[in-house]
Design a protein around this motif. Sequence first.
Motif, PDB file in Angstrom:
ATOM      1  N   CYS A  97       0.801  -1.229   0.000  1.00  0.00           N
ATOM      2  CA  CYS A  97       0.000   0.000   0.000  1.00  0.00           C
ATOM      3  C   CYS A  97       0.834   1.279   0.000  1.00  0.00           C
ATOM      4  O   CYS A  97       0.279   2.378   0.083  1.00  0.00           O
ATOM      5  CB  CYS A  97      -0.957   0.002   1.188  1.00  0.00           C
ATOM      6  N   VAL A  98       2.151   1.171  -0.111  1.00  0.00           N
ATOM      7  CA  VAL A  98       3.022   2.350  -0.026  1.00  0.00           C
ATOM      8  C   VAL A  98       2.689   3.377  -1.096  1.00  0.00           C
ATOM      9  O   VAL A  98       2.567   4.584  -0.811  1.00  0.00           O
ATOM     10  CB  VAL A  98       4.506   1.936  -0.116  1.00  0.00           C
ATOM     11  N   ASP A  99       2.539   2.960  -2.344  1.00  0.00           N
ATOM     12  CA  ASP A  99       2.320   3.910  -3.438  1.00  0.00           C
ATOM     13  C   ASP A  99       0.984   4.632  -3.297  1.00  0.00           C
ATOM     14  O   ASP A  99       0.871   5.822  -3.626  1.00  0.00           O
ATOM     15  CB  ASP A  99       2.398   3.181  -4.781  1.00  0.00           C
ATOM     16  N   ILE A 100      -0.019   3.932  -2.799  1.00  0.00           N
ATOM     17  CA  ILE A 100      -1.327   4.555  -2.569  1.00  0.00           C
ATOM     18  C   ILE A 100      -1.200   5.657  -1.518  1.00  0.00           C
ATOM     19  O   ILE A 100      -1.723   6.772  -1.677  1.00  0.00           O
ATOM     20  CB  ILE A 100      -2.347   3.495  -2.114  1.00  0.00           C
ATOM     21  N   LEU A 101      -0.486   5.354  -0.436  1.00  0.00           N
ATOM     22  CA  LEU A 101      -0.307   6.342   0.630  1.00  0.00           C
ATOM     23  C   LEU A 101       0.492   7.546   0.152  1.00  0.00           C
ATOM     24  O   LEU A 101       0.186   8.689   0.509  1.00  0.00           O
ATOM     25  CB  LEU A 101       0.384   5.696   1.830  1.00  0.00           C
ATOM     26  N   VAL A 102       1.508   7.309  -0.658  1.00  0.00           N
ATOM     27  CA  VAL A 102       2.325   8.419  -1.167  1.00  0.00           C
ATOM     28  C   VAL A 102       1.478   9.345  -2.036  1.00  0.00           C
ATOM     29  O   VAL A 102       1.519  10.576  -1.878  1.00  0.00           O
ATOM     30  CB  VAL A 102       3.530   7.875  -1.962  1.00  0.00           C
ATOM     31  N   GLU A 140      -0.949   7.484 -11.975  1.00  0.00           N
ATOM     32  CA  GLU A 140      -2.301   6.983 -12.253  1.00  0.00           C
ATOM     33  C   GLU A 140      -3.176   7.056 -11.007  1.00  0.00           C
ATOM     34  O   GLU A 140      -4.356   7.432 -11.080  1.00  0.00           O
ATOM     35  CB  GLU A 140      -2.240   5.535 -12.763  1.00  0.00           C
ATOM     36  N   ILE A 141      -2.611   6.724  -9.862  1.00  0.00           N
ATOM     37  CA  ILE A 141      -3.362   6.807  -8.602  1.00  0.00           C
ATOM     38  C   ILE A 141      -3.783   8.257  -8.366  1.00  0.00           C
ATOM     39  O   ILE A 141      -4.938   8.549  -8.028  1.00  0.00           O
ATOM     40  CB  ILE A 141      -2.528   6.293  -7.421  1.00  0.00           C
ATOM     41  N   TYR A 142      -2.842   9.175  -8.553  1.00  0.00           N
ATOM     42  CA  TYR A 142      -3.108  10.602  -8.345  1.00  0.00           C
ATOM     43  C   TYR A 142      -4.230  11.100  -9.260  1.00  0.00           C
ATOM     44  O   TYR A 142      -5.185  11.745  -8.801  1.00  0.00           O
ATOM     45  CB  TYR A 142      -1.824  11.386  -8.584  1.00  0.00           C
ATOM     46  N   LYS A 143      -4.149  10.769 -10.547  1.00  0.00           N
ATOM     47  CA  LYS A 143      -5.172  11.212 -11.498  1.00  0.00           C
ATOM     48  C   LYS A 143      -6.540  10.639 -11.144  1.00  0.00           C
ATOM     49  O   LYS A 143      -7.567  11.302 -11.280  1.00  0.00           O
ATOM     50  CB  LYS A 143      -4.778  10.803 -12.920  1.00  0.00           C
ATOM     51  N   THR A 144      -6.547   9.406 -10.671  1.00  0.00           N
ATOM     52  CA  THR A 144      -7.818   8.776 -10.287  1.00  0.00           C
ATOM     53  C   THR A 144      -8.412   9.467  -9.075  1.00  0.00           C
ATOM     54  O   THR A 144      -9.619   9.744  -9.029  1.00  0.00           O
ATOM     55  CB  THR A 144      -7.607   7.280 -10.011  1.00  0.00           C
ATOM     56  N   PHE A 145      -7.579   9.776  -8.089  1.00  0.00           N
ATOM     57  CA  PHE A 145      -8.060  10.504  -6.916  1.00  0.00           C
ATOM     58  C   PHE A 145      -8.693  11.839  -7.326  1.00  0.00           C
ATOM     59  O   PHE A 145      -9.737  12.233  -6.800  1.00  0.00           O
ATOM     60  CB  PHE A 145      -6.906  10.788  -5.953  1.00  0.00           C
ATOM     61  N   LEU A 146      -8.068  12.537  -8.268  1.00  0.00           N
ATOM     62  CA  LEU A 146      -8.621  13.815  -8.712  1.00  0.00           C
ATOM     63  C   LEU A 146      -9.945  13.633  -9.438  1.00  0.00           C
ATOM     64  O   LEU A 146     -10.883  14.411  -9.244  1.00  0.00           O
ATOM     65  CB  LEU A 146      -7.622  14.527  -9.638  1.00  0.00           C
ATOM     66  N   SER A 147     -10.031  12.597 -10.257  1.00  0.00           N
ATOM     67  CA  SER A 147     -11.232  12.395 -11.069  1.00  0.00           C
ATOM     68  C   SER A 147     -12.450  12.047 -10.218  1.00  0.00           C
ATOM     69  O   SER A 147     -13.580  12.405 -10.575  1.00  0.00           O
ATOM     70  CB  SER A 147     -10.998  11.301 -12.112  1.00  0.00           C
ATOM     71  N   VAL A 148     -12.248  11.364  -9.092  1.00  0.00           N
ATOM     72  CA  VAL A 148     -13.408  10.930  -8.315  1.00  0.00           C
ATOM     73  C   VAL A 148     -14.055  12.080  -7.560  1.00  0.00           C
ATOM     74  O   VAL A 148     -15.174  11.929  -7.041  1.00  0.00           O
ATOM     75  CB  VAL A 148     -13.038   9.789  -7.335  1.00  0.00           C
ATOM     76  N   VAL A 207     -10.490   0.230  -7.006  1.00  0.00           N
ATOM     77  CA  VAL A 207      -9.882  -1.093  -6.890  1.00  0.00           C
ATOM     78  C   VAL A 207      -8.440  -0.970  -7.372  1.00  0.00           C
ATOM     79  O   VAL A 207      -8.187  -0.816  -8.567  1.00  0.00           O
ATOM     80  CB  VAL A 207     -10.646  -2.148  -7.700  1.00  0.00           C
ATOM     81  N   ALA A 208      -7.508  -1.006  -6.436  1.00  0.00           N
ATOM     82  CA  ALA A 208      -6.087  -0.809  -6.752  1.00  0.00           C
ATOM     83  C   ALA A 208      -5.400  -2.170  -6.799  1.00  0.00           C
ATOM     84  O   ALA A 208      -5.247  -2.834  -5.769  1.00  0.00           O
ATOM     85  CB  ALA A 208      -5.433   0.088  -5.702  1.00  0.00           C
ATOM     86  N   ASN A 209      -5.013  -2.595  -7.987  1.00  0.00           N
ATOM     87  CA  ASN A 209      -4.337  -3.882  -8.144  1.00  0.00           C
ATOM     88  C   ASN A 209      -2.885  -3.749  -7.696  1.00  0.00           C
ATOM     89  O   ASN A 209      -2.125  -2.944  -8.249  1.00  0.00           O
ATOM     90  CB  ASN A 209      -4.408  -4.332  -9.604  1.00  0.00           C
TER      91      ASN A 209
END
Length: 262
Positions: A28-33, A207-215, A225-227
């Motif tokens: 989960c490190v990249d999600i937290l970053v 990609e995580i960052y862009k998704t957070f912004l889009s939601v 759902v983060a693979n």
Amino acid sequence: YIARLIRGKLVKISNKAQTPHLGSSLSCVDILVAAYWSVLNINPKNPADPNRDRLIFSKGHAATALYLVLNMRGFFPDDILKTYAKPGGILPEHPVYKSAPGIEVTSGSLGHGLSLGLGMALAAKINKNNYRVYVLMSDGECNEGSVWEAAMAAPQYKLDNLVAILDRNNLQQTGTNSEIMSVGDLGSKWKSFGWEVCEIDGHNVPEIYKTFLSVKDQNGPTAIVANTVKGKGFSFAENNNAWHHAPLSSSQYEAALEELNN
């Protein structure tokens, strides 16, 4: 760079304390970053700001990753980090509410985080506050019935300020998800409960960052759902469920440092 640095520190403090849950922490490190450096509306100098965004760390067994992120983000100094997993210290192996700045809830008993986050998101609506609530969960946690009670409630209350992030590394305490209790197609399940659903690479920080912004533009709650790969970053640990429990031996620790430096 930040995620790599955290992974290096993670194996160091896990080895020193001889604590388990290395694999779960690494996934989960990249999600937290992405969350703490780019998305959350937070101020480490004012961690109790009533208008702050909340990140509920529901997969509390991976607390090592959370502690390192909060430390590096400036919520608490190295002197506090050094108390990790020590008798009398304030950073136990599972997070405890208010034990240190930035820890929003006591977690580790799986299945509770989404309900807590839902309550906070509903409170924001009632009190006309603009903060958002993010709940980082494990995929194995979705075996808990309380998760689905909260999943039903969030669309009912139109909680567009609530985001669930599912760390899908496909492994849990004693085996694969499919062996223990298959949750099938997670995305379809959350959609059927009325959530907007995004599926992403949980190790791709942009990609995580862009998704957070889009939601932020959705009309209801969102499930991301983060693979991910359990044990991400170290070849001996990746997709190896022994690292749900096992502490590092001296030779494994040296191998991890060598791999990190190459």
